[in-house]
Design a protein around this motif. Sequence first.
Motif, PDB file in Angstrom:
ATOM      1  N   GLY A  53       0.844  -1.123  -0.100  1.00 53.57           N
ATOM      2  CA  GLY A  53       0.030  -0.016   0.135  1.00 53.57           C
ATOM      3  C   GLY A  53       0.753   1.393   0.024  1.00 53.57           C
ATOM      4  O   GLY A  53       0.414   2.237   0.468  1.00 53.57           O
ATOM      5  N   LEU A  54       2.082   1.134  -0.422  1.00 53.93           N
ATOM      6  CA  LEU A  54       3.143   2.265  -0.358  1.00 53.93           C
ATOM      7  C   LEU A  54       2.500   3.256  -1.650  1.00 53.93           C
ATOM      8  O   LEU A  54       1.789   2.889  -2.584  1.00 53.93           O
ATOM      9  N   GLN A  55       2.955   4.616  -1.411  1.00 56.67           N
ATOM     10  CA  GLN A  55       2.489   5.416  -2.373  1.00 56.67           C
ATOM     11  C   GLN A  55       3.263   5.034  -3.959  1.00 56.67           C
ATOM     12  O   GLN A  55       4.298   4.464  -3.661  1.00 56.67           O
ATOM     13  N   VAL A  56       2.551   5.329  -4.888  1.00 54.32           N
ATOM     14  CA  VAL A  56       3.041   4.880  -6.096  1.00 54.32           C
ATOM     15  C   VAL A  56       4.594   5.342  -6.480  1.00 54.32           C
ATOM     16  O   VAL A  56       5.190   4.231  -6.684  1.00 54.32           O
ATOM     17  N   VAL A  57       5.070   6.026  -6.291  1.00 51.68           N
ATOM     18  CA  VAL A  57       6.237   6.689  -6.555  1.00 51.68           C
ATOM     19  C   VAL A  57       7.241   5.797  -5.523  1.00 51.68           C
ATOM     20  O   VAL A  57       8.667   5.550  -5.990  1.00 51.68           O
ATOM     21  N   ARG A  58       7.144   5.754  -4.329  1.00 53.05           N
ATOM     22  CA  ARG A  58       8.116   5.151  -3.476  1.00 53.05           C
ATOM     23  C   ARG A  58       7.994   3.623  -3.788  1.00 53.05           C
ATOM     24  O   ARG A  58       8.978   2.993  -3.703  1.00 53.05           O
ATOM     25  N   ALA A  59       6.938   2.894  -4.185  1.00 56.05           N
ATOM     26  CA  ALA A  59       6.998   1.463  -4.716  1.00 56.05           C
ATOM     27  C   ALA A  59       8.016   1.378  -6.025  1.00 56.05           C
ATOM     28  O   ALA A  59       8.460   0.487  -5.992  1.00 56.05           O
ATOM     29  N   SER A  60       7.807   2.688  -6.817  1.00 58.85           N
ATOM     30  CA  SER A  60       8.547   2.597  -8.024  1.00 58.85           C
ATOM     31  C   SER A  60       9.820   2.702  -7.745  1.00 58.85           C
ATOM     32  O   SER A  60      10.942   1.911  -8.496  1.00 58.85           O
ATOM     33  N   ILE A  61      10.312   3.317  -6.776  1.00 58.53           N
ATOM     34  CA  ILE A  61      11.659   3.792  -6.579  1.00 58.53           C
ATOM     35  C   ILE A  61      12.343   2.439  -6.027  1.00 58.53           C
ATOM     36  O   ILE A  61      13.575   1.873  -6.203  1.00 58.53           O
ATOM     37  N   ILE A  62      11.647   1.616  -5.184  1.00 60.79           N
ATOM     38  CA  ILE A  62      11.978   0.105  -4.583  1.00 60.79           C
ATOM     39  C   ILE A  62      12.206  -0.609  -5.733  1.00 60.79           C
ATOM     40  O   ILE A  62      13.210  -1.471  -5.789  1.00 60.79           O
ATOM     41  N   ALA A  63      11.075  -0.685  -6.578  1.00 58.23           N
ATOM     42  CA  ALA A  63      11.371  -1.653  -7.735  1.00 58.23           C
ATOM     43  C   ALA A  63      12.653  -1.128  -8.691  1.00 58.23           C
ATOM     44  O   ALA A  63      13.218  -2.080  -9.182  1.00 58.23           O
ATOM     45  N   THR A  64      12.872  -0.047  -8.917  1.00 57.40           N
ATOM     46  CA  THR A  64      13.832   0.481  -9.827  1.00 57.40           C
ATOM     47  C   THR A  64      15.161   0.315  -8.972  1.00 57.40           C
ATOM     48  O   THR A  64      16.116  -0.197  -9.702  1.00 57.40           O
ATOM     49  N   VAL A  65      15.346   0.138  -7.701  1.00 55.48           N
ATOM     50  CA  VAL A  65      16.688  -0.229  -7.256  1.00 55.48           C
ATOM     51  C   VAL A  65      16.883  -1.807  -7.277  1.00 55.48           C
ATOM     52  O   VAL A  65      17.982  -2.166  -7.322  1.00 55.48           O
ATOM     53  N   VAL A  66      15.733  -2.395  -7.048  1.00 57.81           N
ATOM     54  CA  VAL A  66      16.051  -3.938  -7.214  1.00 57.81           C
ATOM     55  C   VAL A  66      16.447  -4.354  -8.699  1.00 57.81           C
ATOM     56  O   VAL A  66      17.333  -5.115  -8.862  1.00 57.81           O
ATOM     57  N   ALA A  67      15.906  -3.544  -9.683  1.00 53.97           N
ATOM     58  CA  ALA A  67      16.166  -3.674 -11.118  1.00 53.97           C
ATOM     59  C   ALA A  67      17.583  -3.262 -11.370  1.00 53.97           C
ATOM     60  O   ALA A  67      18.252  -4.028 -12.141  1.00 53.97           O
ATOM     61  N   ILE A  68      18.006  -2.356 -10.814  1.00 53.64           N
ATOM     62  CA  ILE A  68      19.472  -1.811 -10.878  1.00 53.64           C
ATOM     63  C   ILE A  68      20.356  -2.703 -10.603  1.00 53.64           C
ATOM     64  O   ILE A  68      21.192  -3.189 -11.412  1.00 53.64           O
ATOM     65  N   ILE A  69      20.320  -3.453  -9.166  1.00 49.12           N
ATOM     66  CA  ILE A  69      21.000  -4.457  -8.938  1.00 49.12           C
ATOM     67  C   ILE A  69      20.945  -5.681  -9.926  1.00 49.12           C
ATOM     68  O   ILE A  69      22.140  -6.329 -10.076  1.00 49.12           O
ATOM     69  N   PHE A  70      19.705  -5.962 -10.388  1.00 46.12           N
ATOM     70  CA  PHE A  70      19.767  -7.153 -11.196  1.00 46.12           C
ATOM     71  C   PHE A  70      20.501  -6.839 -12.592  1.00 46.12           C
ATOM     72  O   PHE A  70      21.280  -7.520 -13.072  1.00 46.12           O
TER      73      PHE A  70
END
Length: 179
Positions: A53-70
Amino acid sequence: MGSGSTSLTDRPQGAVRRKFDRMLREIAKFGAVGGAGLLVNLLVFNLVRNVTGLQVVRASIIATVVAIIFNYIGFRYFTYRDRDKSGRTREMTLFLVFSAAGLVIENGVLYLATYGFGWDSPLQSNIFKFLGIGLGTLFRFWSYRTWVFRTMPAGSAVAGAESILQEAEQRRHDEHANR
């Protein structure tokens, strides 16, 4: 000149063709890693958004960081595995700096759509997340190949190739002598 001969005018075309072929292979490899990273990014984004239930941009930043590592793992060990590996600290620092810039581009598009225009339905969020990823990817491709995963200096590449050829010749010589 016969059909099997090469004229001086053919040589530059051959070099251009080889360079073009290398660029196409690089783009294909970058695209394969990037495509997998895109899936990771979108899956993590939607999972975090729906589960936490995080705000959309916060959820997006988490997803982007995971993708950066990948993506770093994929780029270093697949796309750019033949590139200079001598300065890993420099490489990692530049990768993180340019990835952070890509994160700002990617999530800036989503932020603008969500908070600037009020487009925040799940479908709209995914569309603008995808658009932001596309713009960020163009920037990342340019910056990674230009600054992060640099080609080996020509002298080092030639010296490395020569040493491999010398080792192979020595092995053949040793095998022949042992017979």
